[in-house]
Scaffold this motif. Structure first.
Motif, PDB file in Angstrom:
ATOM      1  N   HIS A 151     -49.037  22.490 -50.639  1.00  0.00           N
ATOM      2  CA  HIS A 151     -49.083  21.374 -49.690  1.00  0.00           C
ATOM      3  C   HIS A 151     -50.375  20.574 -49.849  1.00  0.00           C
ATOM      4  CE1 HIS A 151     -48.559  19.170 -45.914  1.00  0.00           C
ATOM      5  NE2 HIS A 151     -49.826  19.482 -45.641  1.00  0.00           N
ATOM      6  N   LEU A 152     -51.492  21.274 -49.993  1.00  0.00           N
ATOM      7  CA  LEU A 152     -52.772  20.582 -50.144  1.00  0.00           C
ATOM      8  C   LEU A 152     -52.817  19.789 -51.441  1.00  0.00           C
ATOM      9  CD1 LEU A 152     -55.209  23.395 -48.913  1.00  0.00           C
ATOM     10  CD2 LEU A 152     -54.490  21.350 -47.649  1.00  0.00           C
ATOM     11  N   LEU A 153     -52.266  20.348 -52.516  1.00  0.00           N
ATOM     12  CA  LEU A 153     -52.252  19.643 -53.799  1.00  0.00           C
ATOM     13  C   LEU A 153     -51.349  18.418 -53.738  1.00  0.00           C
ATOM     14  CD1 LEU A 153     -52.151  22.761 -56.140  1.00  0.00           C
ATOM     15  CD2 LEU A 153     -54.033  21.119 -55.971  1.00  0.00           C
ATOM     16  N   GLU A 154     -50.224  18.544 -53.052  1.00  0.00           N
ATOM     17  CA  GLU A 154     -49.347  17.384 -52.868  1.00  0.00           C
ATOM     18  C   GLU A 154     -50.059  16.274 -52.104  1.00  0.00           C
ATOM     19  OE1 GLU A 154     -46.032  19.106 -50.891  1.00  0.00           O
ATOM     20  OE2 GLU A 154     -44.995  19.686 -52.730  1.00  0.00           O
ATOM     21  N   GLY A 155     -50.983  16.677 -51.229  1.00  0.00           N
ATOM     22  CA  GLY A 155     -51.748  15.697 -50.453  1.00  0.00           C
ATOM     23  C   GLY A 155     -52.948  15.147 -51.192  1.00  0.00           C
ATOM     24  N   GLY A 156     -53.125  15.535 -52.450  1.00  0.00           N
ATOM     25  CA  GLY A 156     -54.199  14.961 -53.241  1.00  0.00           C
ATOM     26  C   GLY A 156     -55.422  15.831 -53.414  1.00  0.00           C
ATOM     27  N   ALA A 157     -55.367  17.101 -53.009  1.00  0.00           N
ATOM     28  CA  ALA A 157     -56.526  17.984 -53.173  1.00  0.00           C
ATOM     29  C   ALA A 157     -56.853  18.157 -54.650  1.00  0.00           C
ATOM     30  CB  ALA A 157     -56.249  19.336 -52.529  1.00  0.00           C
ATOM     31  N   ASP A 158     -58.142  18.274 -54.941  1.00  0.00           N
ATOM     32  CA  ASP A 158     -58.615  18.460 -56.308  1.00  0.00           C
ATOM     33  C   ASP A 158     -58.585  19.953 -56.646  1.00  0.00           C
ATOM     34  OD1 ASP A 158     -59.924  18.638 -58.703  1.00  0.00           O
ATOM     35  OD2 ASP A 158     -61.731  17.582 -58.075  1.00  0.00           O
ATOM     36  N   PRO A 159     -57.764  20.380 -57.633  1.00  0.00           N
ATOM     37  CA  PRO A 159     -57.691  21.809 -57.962  1.00  0.00           C
ATOM     38  C   PRO A 159     -59.042  22.404 -58.341  1.00  0.00           C
ATOM     39  CG  PRO A 159     -55.956  20.580 -59.086  1.00  0.00           C
ATOM     40  CD  PRO A 159     -56.870  19.561 -58.477  1.00  0.00           C
ATOM     41  N   ALA A 160     -59.918  21.594 -58.914  1.00  0.00           N
ATOM     42  CA  ALA A 160     -61.223  22.097 -59.345  1.00  0.00           C
ATOM     43  C   ALA A 160     -62.125  22.429 -58.162  1.00  0.00           C
ATOM     44  CB  ALA A 160     -61.910  21.071 -60.243  1.00  0.00           C
ATOM     45  N   ARG A 161     -61.781  21.924 -56.965  1.00  0.00           N
ATOM     46  CA  ARG A 161     -62.601  22.181 -55.782  1.00  0.00           C
ATOM     47  C   ARG A 161     -61.913  23.151 -54.827  1.00  0.00           C
ATOM     48  NH1 ARG A 161     -67.102  19.418 -54.983  1.00  0.00           N
ATOM     49  NH2 ARG A 161     -66.937  19.539 -52.703  1.00  0.00           N
ATOM     50  N   ILE A 162     -60.998  23.956 -55.379  1.00  0.00           N
ATOM     51  CA  ILE A 162     -60.364  25.042 -54.631  1.00  0.00           C
ATOM     52  C   ILE A 162     -60.893  26.353 -55.205  1.00  0.00           C
ATOM     53  CG2 ILE A 162     -58.210  26.208 -54.039  1.00  0.00           C
ATOM     54  CD1 ILE A 162     -56.794  23.506 -54.312  1.00  0.00           C
ATOM     55  N   LEU A 163     -61.564  27.138 -54.386  1.00  0.00           N
ATOM     56  CA  LEU A 163     -62.164  28.393 -54.845  1.00  0.00           C
ATOM     57  C   LEU A 163     -61.423  29.582 -54.245  1.00  0.00           C
ATOM     58  CD1 LEU A 163     -65.993  27.585 -54.567  1.00  0.00           C
ATOM     59  CD2 LEU A 163     -64.451  27.252 -56.517  1.00  0.00           C
ATOM     60  N   LEU A 164     -61.127  30.573 -55.070  1.00  0.00           N
ATOM     61  CA  LEU A 164     -60.478  31.814 -54.641  1.00  0.00           C
ATOM     62  C   LEU A 164     -61.452  32.962 -54.840  1.00  0.00           C
ATOM     63  CD1 LEU A 164     -57.012  31.385 -56.440  1.00  0.00           C
ATOM     64  CD2 LEU A 164     -57.674  30.526 -54.182  1.00  0.00           C
ATOM     65  N   ALA A 165     -61.507  33.875 -53.866  1.00  0.00           N
ATOM     66  CA  ALA A 165     -62.455  34.988 -53.976  1.00  0.00           C
ATOM     67  C   ALA A 165     -61.944  36.192 -53.213  1.00  0.00           C
ATOM     68  CB  ALA A 165     -63.836  34.575 -53.451  1.00  0.00           C
ATOM     69  N   ALA A 166     -62.553  37.331 -53.505  1.00  0.00           N
ATOM     70  CA  ALA A 166     -62.274  38.588 -52.802  1.00  0.00           C
ATOM     71  C   ALA A 166     -63.544  39.431 -52.875  1.00  0.00           C
ATOM     72  CB  ALA A 166     -61.092  39.317 -53.449  1.00  0.00           C
ATOM     73  N   PRO A 167     -63.658  40.453 -52.019  1.00  0.00           N
ATOM     74  CA  PRO A 167     -64.912  41.226 -51.973  1.00  0.00           C
ATOM     75  C   PRO A 167     -65.222  42.041 -53.218  1.00  0.00           C
ATOM     76  CG  PRO A 167     -63.634  41.506 -49.951  1.00  0.00           C
ATOM     77  CD  PRO A 167     -62.742  40.829 -50.938  1.00  0.00           C
ATOM     78  N   THR A 168     -64.215  42.545 -53.914  1.00  0.00           N
ATOM     79  CA  THR A 168     -64.450  43.432 -55.062  1.00  0.00           C
ATOM     80  C   THR A 168     -63.688  42.937 -56.279  1.00  0.00           C
ATOM     81  OG1 THR A 168     -62.570  44.885 -54.621  1.00  0.00           O
ATOM     82  CG2 THR A 168     -64.640  45.398 -53.476  1.00  0.00           C
ATOM     83  N   GLY A 169     -64.112  43.412 -57.454  1.00  0.00           N
ATOM     84  CA  GLY A 169     -63.435  43.030 -58.676  1.00  0.00           C
ATOM     85  C   GLY A 169     -61.975  43.445 -58.687  1.00  0.00           C
ATOM     86  N   LYS A 170     -61.699  44.620 -58.155  1.00  0.00           N
ATOM     87  CA  LYS A 170     -60.319  45.104 -58.097  1.00  0.00           C
ATOM     88  C   LYS A 170     -59.450  44.193 -57.228  1.00  0.00           C
ATOM     89  CE  LYS A 170     -59.791  48.787 -55.720  1.00  0.00           C
ATOM     90  NZ  LYS A 170     -59.853  50.188 -55.306  1.00  0.00           N
ATOM     91  N   PRO A 223     -74.588  24.130 -50.445  1.00  0.00           N
ATOM     92  CA  PRO A 223     -73.255  24.708 -50.234  1.00  0.00           C
ATOM     93  C   PRO A 223     -72.429  24.778 -51.505  1.00  0.00           C
ATOM     94  CG  PRO A 223     -73.353  22.457 -49.401  1.00  0.00           C
ATOM     95  CD  PRO A 223     -74.744  22.831 -49.797  1.00  0.00           C
ATOM     96  N   LEU A 224     -71.346  25.526 -51.416  1.00  0.00           N
ATOM     97  CA  LEU A 224     -70.416  25.673 -52.526  1.00  0.00           C
ATOM     98  C   LEU A 224     -69.790  24.318 -52.882  1.00  0.00           C
ATOM     99  CD1 LEU A 224     -68.598  28.862 -51.214  1.00  0.00           C
ATOM    100  CD2 LEU A 224     -69.923  28.766 -53.341  1.00  0.00           C
ATOM    101  N   PRO A 225     -69.513  24.068 -54.160  1.00  0.00           N
ATOM    102  CA  PRO A 225     -68.840  22.830 -54.555  1.00  0.00           C
ATOM    103  C   PRO A 225     -67.340  22.958 -54.324  1.00  0.00           C
ATOM    104  CG  PRO A 225     -69.308  24.146 -56.495  1.00  0.00           C
ATOM    105  CD  PRO A 225     -69.877  24.902 -55.319  1.00  0.00           C
ATOM    106  N   ALA A 226     -66.925  22.912 -53.063  1.00  0.00           N
ATOM    107  CA  ALA A 226     -65.531  23.226 -52.740  1.00  0.00           C
ATOM    108  C   ALA A 226     -65.028  22.394 -51.564  1.00  0.00           C
ATOM    109  CB  ALA A 226     -65.383  24.708 -52.407  1.00  0.00           C
ATOM    110  N   ASP A 227     -63.732  22.117 -51.605  1.00  0.00           N
ATOM    111  CA  ASP A 227     -63.040  21.520 -50.462  1.00  0.00           C
ATOM    112  C   ASP A 227     -62.167  22.559 -49.764  1.00  0.00           C
ATOM    113  OD1 ASP A 227     -64.071  18.954 -51.030  1.00  0.00           O
ATOM    114  OD2 ASP A 227     -62.490  18.625 -52.529  1.00  0.00           O
ATOM    115  N   VAL A 228     -61.812  23.616 -50.494  1.00  0.00           N
ATOM    116  CA  VAL A 228     -60.998  24.709 -49.940  1.00  0.00           C
ATOM    117  C   VAL A 228     -61.550  26.025 -50.489  1.00  0.00           C
ATOM    118  CG1 VAL A 228     -58.696  25.720 -49.726  1.00  0.00           C
ATOM    119  CG2 VAL A 228     -58.940  23.232 -49.929  1.00  0.00           C
ATOM    120  N   VAL A 229     -61.797  26.984 -49.604  1.00  0.00           N
ATOM    121  CA  VAL A 229     -62.242  28.320 -50.000  1.00  0.00           C
ATOM    122  C   VAL A 229     -61.264  29.329 -49.393  1.00  0.00           C
ATOM    123  CG1 VAL A 229     -64.075  30.042 -49.909  1.00  0.00           C
ATOM    124  CG2 VAL A 229     -64.659  27.607 -50.104  1.00  0.00           C
ATOM    125  N   ILE A 230     -60.649  30.148 -50.237  1.00  0.00           N
ATOM    126  CA  ILE A 230     -59.665  31.138 -49.782  1.00  0.00           C
ATOM    127  C   ILE A 230     -60.159  32.522 -50.186  1.00  0.00           C
ATOM    128  CG2 ILE A 230     -57.286  31.939 -49.943  1.00  0.00           C
ATOM    129  CD1 ILE A 230     -56.471  29.060 -50.579  1.00  0.00           C
TER     130      ILE A 230
END
Length: 558
Positions: A151-170, A223-230
């Motif tokens: 939905h966000l991408l359909e609205g014009g969000a920049d994929p390069a400014r979407i960051l995905l993360a989790a606490p551990t490598g696993k 701050p992080l270079p991001a518009d969306v952080v998940i």
């Protein structure tokens, strides 16, 4: 509230602060309060309830120069019905301030709210700069967040400014795999599906952890270079790292946390995700997914997980005793753990190792895992791994005794992050021969069916991984789980969240070695709130002064 036994750190802190007090208040009472708050903090509780404090007159201690009210720069903070070490009071207040700043959404009218929870999540993500998506295994958290990304991408969000993360490598690996699978499964236009990011990183790497400075490159001023952080597996994030995450996320960016509020909290201080979910303060920023698509009505694992969540002792034992749920079994005799059972359960693994098919090896290894709450003791991880090692080495290909402890088929778990080699705490590797380089430890490389080799001598700290602690199993799934719950009297380790986490690691089958008494004890022991975040979010911010060095306190480890 259960507390840890007296600990030298608590005693040392109490002695130091009582000397700084200089005799202003009664020393024994002050030391007792300091030791109590310090012990609570070590147990993961940020805000220590004064109702449980071993001090009769708290007010008599307020005259001490080391005891202050909320907002005062004093080592020990006493406010309302709780007490904090100042560092943790400050984390709590800073985090609450960050969350308040994001609570600017316009709530949707109840009549306008979509009935479909995933569509409702898309609406909440559109309206909010902060969103929590909570749910157990198989409830569709990844599917929901993938639809949000579309939905966000359909609205014009920049994929390069979407960051995905989790606490551990696993957890990062699992997040990437889940998004790739979901992206293929959903009927999305190619132009959108191809733009959905599937590369994630650990929180420490995303924030730019600087070891020599014990700080992060990204913070409120950078701050992080991001518009969306998940962020996935948010229940594993402690108060320090959560505060740094919020402060480093740009004020205008969307921050979405995914997690299971019922599973174990961080091994560091604070069950922050659970505390944020359990209350009304964030009802407009939260979506709770209830229906599990992994477990059918007749699946014992799913029924058992539901009974644990609801603390329904009768239902838990009924599921374990019923022949209708053949995928879950209970054995209260230690005879259930024997070499013959292990050899039978891992026969596919032995066959895959002998055949040398890496994908089959990892698939067979993940078909079964032994879980226990303890590291030490007769039924702890260290003893169990040594015993299983002896059993399995007799079944696996012959090895060179000079290479001990290495042998073909030895599974290991990394226990220390190594950013240079892209290996992280919790990563699983398996020792297999390399045609050109001898014995190597192979790790999944991210893409399905791809593996990379590391020489044993180059591995960071690691341990054999036939058995693992329940804490270490967070973020993992196994076809079958052998759960061992030793008899431990009054252990704070053995609680409802630990039992739930262990049970929900199993996708198809669960065999429990435990007494009914132990199961009942675990079910009745639930972790209380660790913080006063819910209460803090419902009131005005408290002004405080703090040295810059304290504001940049060192983050906790992965």
């Amino acid at each position: 509230m259960s507390q840890s036994p007296s600990h030298p750190l608590d005693e040392h802190l109490a002695g130091l602060l009582s000397r700084l007090d200089g005799g202003h208040v009664e020393t024994r009472s002050l030391q007792a309060l300091i030791q109590y708050v310090s012990a609570c903090t070590r147990d993961g509780v940020i805000a220590a309830p004064l109702a449980d404090a071993p001090v009769a007159d708290i007010d008599a201690l307020r005259g001490s120069p080391v005891v202050g009210g909320e907002g005062e720069y004093k080592p020990l903070v006493v406010g309302g019905s709780h007490a904090w070490l100042y560092r943790y009071w400050l984390y709590e207040e800073r985090l609450a301030g960050c969350i308040r700043a994001r609570m600017d959404s316009v709530p949707a009218n109840a009549d306008d709210a979509p009935a479909d929870l995933q569509q409702r999540a898309v609406e909440l993500a559109r309206r909010n700069r902060f969103l929590i998506i909570a749910g157990g295994p198989g409830t569709g958290k990844t599917t929901t967040v993938t639809r949000i990304l579309a939905h966000l991408l359909e609205g014009g969000a920049d994929p390069a400014r979407i960051l995905l993360a989790a606490p551990t490598g696993k957890a990062v690996m699992r997040m990437q795999e889940s998004i790739r699978e979901t992206r293929q499964r959903l009927a999305l236009p190619d132009a959108i599906a191809n733009c959905i990011p599937d590369q994630a990183s650990t929180l420490h790497r995303m924030l730019g952890y600087i070891p020599n400075r014990n700080g992060f490159r990204h913070h409120a001023a950078n701050p992080l270079p991001a518009d969306v952080v998940i962020v996935d597996e948010a229940s594993m994030i402690d108060i320090s790292l959560m505060t740094h995450l919020f402060e480093a996320t740009p004020p205008e960016a969307k921050l979405i946390l995914l997690g299971d509020k019922d599973q174990l909290a961080s091994v560091e201080t604070g069950s922050i995700f659970r505390d944020l979910c359990n209350g009304e303060a964030l009802s407009g920023q939260m979506l709770a997914l209830q229906t599990s698509y992994r477990f059918a009505v007749g699946d014992g694992v799913g029924q058992l997980a539901q009974a644990i969540r609801e603390a329904d002792e009768g239902r838990l034992l009924e599921v374990l005793d019923s022949p209708a749920y053949g995928d879950v079994t209970l054995d209260d005799a230690e005879a259930g753990l024997d070499a013959g059972w292990l050899q039978h359960s891992w026969r596919d693994y032995v066959a895959a190792v002998r055949a040398g098919d890496k994908e089959a090896v990892f698939r067979a290894f993940n078909a079964l895992r032994i879980l226990t709450p303890l590291r030490k003791g007769r039924l702890g991880v260290e003893t169990l791994n040594a015993w299983v090692d002896g059993v399995m080495q007799r079944r696996l290909p012959a090895h060179d005794a000079a290479q001990k402890p290495w042998y073909v088929g030895r599974p290991v778990m990394v226990t220390q992050n190594d950013y240079r080699q892209n290996l992280f705490n919790g990563d699983i590797g398996i020792a297999l021969p390399d045609a050109n380089a001898g014995l190597r430890v192979w790790f999944p490389a991210g893409e399905a069916g791809q593996y990379r080799a590391v020489a044993p001598v180059r591995l960071p700290a690691h341990e054999t991984a036939w058995a693992m602690t329940i804490h270490k199993s967070q973020g993992s799934e196994f076809s079958q789980v052998l759960l061992i719950l030793p008899e431990v009297e009054d252990s704070p380790l053995l609680g409802r969240e630990l039992l739930y986490t262990a049970v929900t690691r199993a996708k198809q089958g669960l065999h429990i070695l435990a007494s009914r008494t132990t199961l009942r004890r675990a079910l009745r022991q639930a972790t209380p709130p660790a913080s006063q975040l819910q209460e803090r979010l419902l009131r005005e911010a408290i002004p405080y002064s703090s040295p810059a060095a304290l504001s940049a306190s060192a983050p906790s480890r992965d």
